[in-house]
Design an enzyme around this catalytic site. Structure first.
Site, short mmCIF file in Angstrom:
data_model
loop_
_atom_site.label_atom_id
_atom_site.label_comp_id
_atom_site.label_asym_id
_atom_site.label_seq_id
_atom_site.Cartn_x
_atom_site.Cartn_y
_atom_site.Cartn_z
CG ASN A 145 -1.92 1.38 1.78
OD1 ASN A 145 -2.11 2.21 0.58
ND2 ASN A 145 -2.24 1.02 2.69
CE LYS A 147 -0.07 3.07 6.78
NZ LYS A 147 -0.97 3.20 6.61
NE ARG A 165 -6.29 0.98 0.10
CZ ARG A 165 -6.52 1.62 1.62
NH1 ARG A 165 -6.02 1.48 2.53
NH2 ARG A 165 -7.71 2.58 1.58
CG HIS A 190 -12.41 4.08 2.77
ND1 HIS A 190 -13.39 5.04 3.31
CD2 HIS A 190 -11.36 3.71 2.95
CE1 HIS A 190 -11.94 5.50 3.85
NE2 HIS A 190 -10.53 5.58 3.60
N GLY A 210 -11.67 6.26 10.19
CA GLY A 210 -10.21 6.21 10.50
C GLY A 210 -9.64 7.65 9.87
CB SER A 211 -6.28 9.43 8.91
OG SER A 211 -6.07 8.47 9.54
N GLY A 212 -9.15 8.62 7.36
CA GLY A 212 -9.55 9.27 6.34
C GLY A 212 -10.94 7.89 6.78
NE ARG A 226 -8.40 12.55 2.82
CZ ARG A 226 -8.51 11.39 2.68
NH1 ARG A 226 -9.38 10.97 2.00
NH2 ARG A 226 -7.70 10.14 3.29
CG ASP A 273 -3.92 10.50 16.42
OD1 ASP A 273 -3.99 10.06 15.84
OD2 ASP A 273 -5.16 10.47 17.39
NE ARG A 323 -4.95 6.77 19.98
CZ ARG A 323 -3.71 6.20 19.54
NH1 ARG A 323 -4.30 4.95 20.48
NH2 ARG A 323 -3.49 5.64 18.21
CB ILE A 360 -12.56 6.86 14.45
CG1 ILE A 360 -11.35 7.32 14.07
CG2 ILE A 360 -13.42 7.44 15.96
CD1 ILE A 360 -11.46 9.04 13.69
CG ASN A 374 -8.78 0.47 18.33
OD1 ASN A 374 -8.60 0.34 18.84
ND2 ASN A 374 -8.15 1.77 16.86
CD GLU A 386 -8.31 -1.08 4.07
OE1 GLU A 386 -7.93 -0.71 5.67
OE2 GLU A 386 -9.03 -0.15 3.51
P1 ADP Z 1 -5.46 5.06 8.49
O1 ADP Z 1 -5.65 4.13 8.31
O2 ADP Z 1 -6.44 6.01 7.37
O3 ADP Z 1 -4.56 5.74 8.36
P2 ADP Z 1 -6.96 4.61 10.94
O4 ADP Z 1 -7.77 3.17 10.09
O5 ADP Z 1 -5.59 3.51 11.42
O6 ADP Z 1 -6.58 5.81 9.80
O7 ADP Z 1 -7.35 5.31 11.53
C1 ADP Z 1 -6.69 6.09 12.50
C2 ADP Z 1 -7.17 7.58 13.58
O8 ADP Z 1 -7.39 6.42 14.69
C3 ADP Z 1 -7.38 8.37 14.58
O9 ADP Z 1 -7.98 9.46 14.34
C4 ADP Z 1 -6.98 8.19 15.37
O10 ADP Z 1 -6.39 8.78 16.82
C5 ADP Z 1 -7.84 6.87 15.67
N1 ADP Z 1 -7.65 6.61 17.18
C6 ADP Z 1 -7.03 5.38 17.19
N2 ADP Z 1 -7.18 4.55 18.17
C7 ADP Z 1 -7.72 5.15 18.90
C8 ADP Z 1 -8.54 5.62 20.64
N3 ADP Z 1 -8.18 4.46 21.36
N4 ADP Z 1 -9.55 6.46 20.18
C9 ADP Z 1 -9.90 7.39 19.35
N5 ADP Z 1 -8.98 7.19 18.29
C10 ADP Z 1 -8.42 6.05 17.88
#
Ligand code: ADP
Length: 396
Positions: free
Chosen positions: A9, A16, A91, A179, A208-210, A239, A281, A283, A327, A330, A377
């Site tokens: 990826n 990755k 990917r 996605h 996620g981030s996206g 975004r 982010d 978290r 997100i 988690n 994925e």
């Molecule tokens: P990508 O693969 O698109 O980079 P991910 O699916 O890994 O993204 O998601 C990243 C997002 O998940 C970030 O905003 C991160 O802060 C959030 N995240 C991960 N763990 C937690 C958690 N325990 N609580 C809140 N958000 C979390």
């Protein structure tokens, strides 16, 4: 280790990768996964085995994507010297209207994929550069492209429409959705993990981030919040999600921003990062008390609830909501707040099940059930690659 399949990826500054041992039947075993980050600035390779033990964590030489492939090849040789790479699955963000499924790569396919690069300028060129770098280094190894758009093909015509004059459609201006590999993975496990709702009306929230949501009926995509590009729909890390196009006109005509500046603003500086001025982010934002951080999270929840409402209308009702990605998998708090904001749909979460991240987190009274299902994925890409290239060893 036996011979293996490699999943890549490739992004603008990161590569990755996952290494899967040759499958026996349908079973895939992850050997290791890792990434080279900081390509072109401070490239660093980090790799873990399947249970999270570190296998490598070191600086490498990688000024560009091609050199990153070289650095990865060197590490793979040092780690799995006696084993062969049987195939490489990539990917690829954009398969356009034509690539409705994973495809074995050759020069003709690559020509077509290059033509789609203007539709995903921040991703497609890097995806394709990685494929070319592998062809250069390992010309005899077959490669497969797995597209983020394919799962959404087959949506009703109205869902794919961008309501501009028809000639723009001929130039590729339509809603594609992204996605797709994540949604396809979820669709593949729903019949096992949630058989009672698998064939129903489901919204999968890939947060996620996206971030996006996909409306599924009978395990097929009928609509999604990402459209022509990966900018639409939900508020994301950097975004904006849905945006009045008049704002974009104003950026150009009223504020005289250049095309490059607008692109950077929309892809890298908006969403959670833009609203909070603190972080992209989630978290990080959840741990902060500044009003701007709270507002960013509030807007994320607001935007998610709004899209759930819209997709429920598309589906004509809702049987289940599935949370996935960083997100979604988690954050119990975000799941709970989105469900509270969607309480008018009769959603009711079991706080204990939600905090423990059980697979099903809704109460028995909830009108639609709510689930947390981790996405994968890379495994989806490995499965496609294995199937197309006939990699599976005969099951013992
Ligand atoms: P990508 O693969 O698109 O980079 P991910 O699916 O890994 O993204 O998601 C990243 C997002 O998940 C970030 O905003 C991160 O802060 C959030 N995240 C991960 N763990 C937690 C958690 N325990 N609580 C809140 N958000 C979390």
């Amino acid at each position: 280790m036996d011979d293996y399949a490699l999943v890549l990826n490739a992004g603008s500054s990161s590569l990755k990768f996952s290494v899967f041992e040759r499958p026996s039947g349908e079973r895939w075993h992850l050997e290791s996964r890792g990434q080279i980050e900081g390509i072109g600035t401070a490239p660093r390779l980090s790799v873990k085995d399947e249970i999270g033990n570190s296998l490598a964590n070191k600086d490498v030489a990688a000024e560009d994507g091609s050199e990153a492939i070289g650095a990865l090849a060197e590490w793979l040789r040092s780690m799995y010297g006696g084993s062969r790479v049987l195939g490489v699955g990539h990917r690829v963000v954009h398969g356009g209207a034509r690539f409705t499924g994973p495809t074995i790569l050759d020069a003709d396919v690559m020509r077509e994929l290059h033509q789609l690069a203007p539709l995903a300028p921040l991703h497609q060129p890097y995806n394709l550069a990685a494929i070319e770098a592998v062809f250069e280094r390992l010309p005899e190894v077959p490669q497969v492209a797995c597209f983020d758009t394919s799962f959404h093909r087959g949506q009703p015509e109205v869902a794919e429409l961008v309501p501009l004059p028809r000639e723009f459609r001929q130039q590729g201006v339509q809603r594609y959705g992204f996605h797709g590999l994540s949604y396809e993975f979820i669709a593949s496990v729903l019949p096992l993990q949630a058989p009672e709702i698998a064939r129903g009306r489901i919204i999968v929230a890939h947060l996620g981030s996206g971030a996006s949501m996909c409306a599924m009926k009978d395990l097929k995509s009928v609509d999604s919040t990402l459209g022509f590009t990966a900018l639409d729909g939900l508020c994301m890390g950097t975004r904006p999600g849905s945006l009045d196009p008049g704002v974009v006109l104003h950026l150009f005509q009223g504020l005289n921003l250049s095309a490059k500046e607008v692109e950077t603003l929309l892809y890298k500086k908006s969403g959670l990062a833009g609203i909070s001025g603190i972080s992209s982010d989630m978290r990080d934002l959840l741990g902060r008390s500044e009003p701007a951080a709270r507002l960013a999270v509030d807007y994320f929840i607001y935007s998610a609830a709004k899209e759930i409402g819209a997709l429920t209308a598309v589906l004509g009702g809702l049987d289940a909501l599935v949370f996935t990605a960083g997100i979604g998998e988690n954050s119990a708090e975000i799941r709970q707040r989105i469900c509270e904001a969607s309480a008018w749909l009769g959603l009711e979460i079991d706080a204990d099940a939600n905090n423990k991240r059980e697979t099903k987190i809704s109460t028995s009274r909830s009108k639609a059930s709510v689930w947390v299902i981790p996405t994968n994925e890379e495994l989806m890409i490995a499965r496609h690659t294995g199937r197309l290239l006939g990699l599976a060893a005969k099951a013992a």
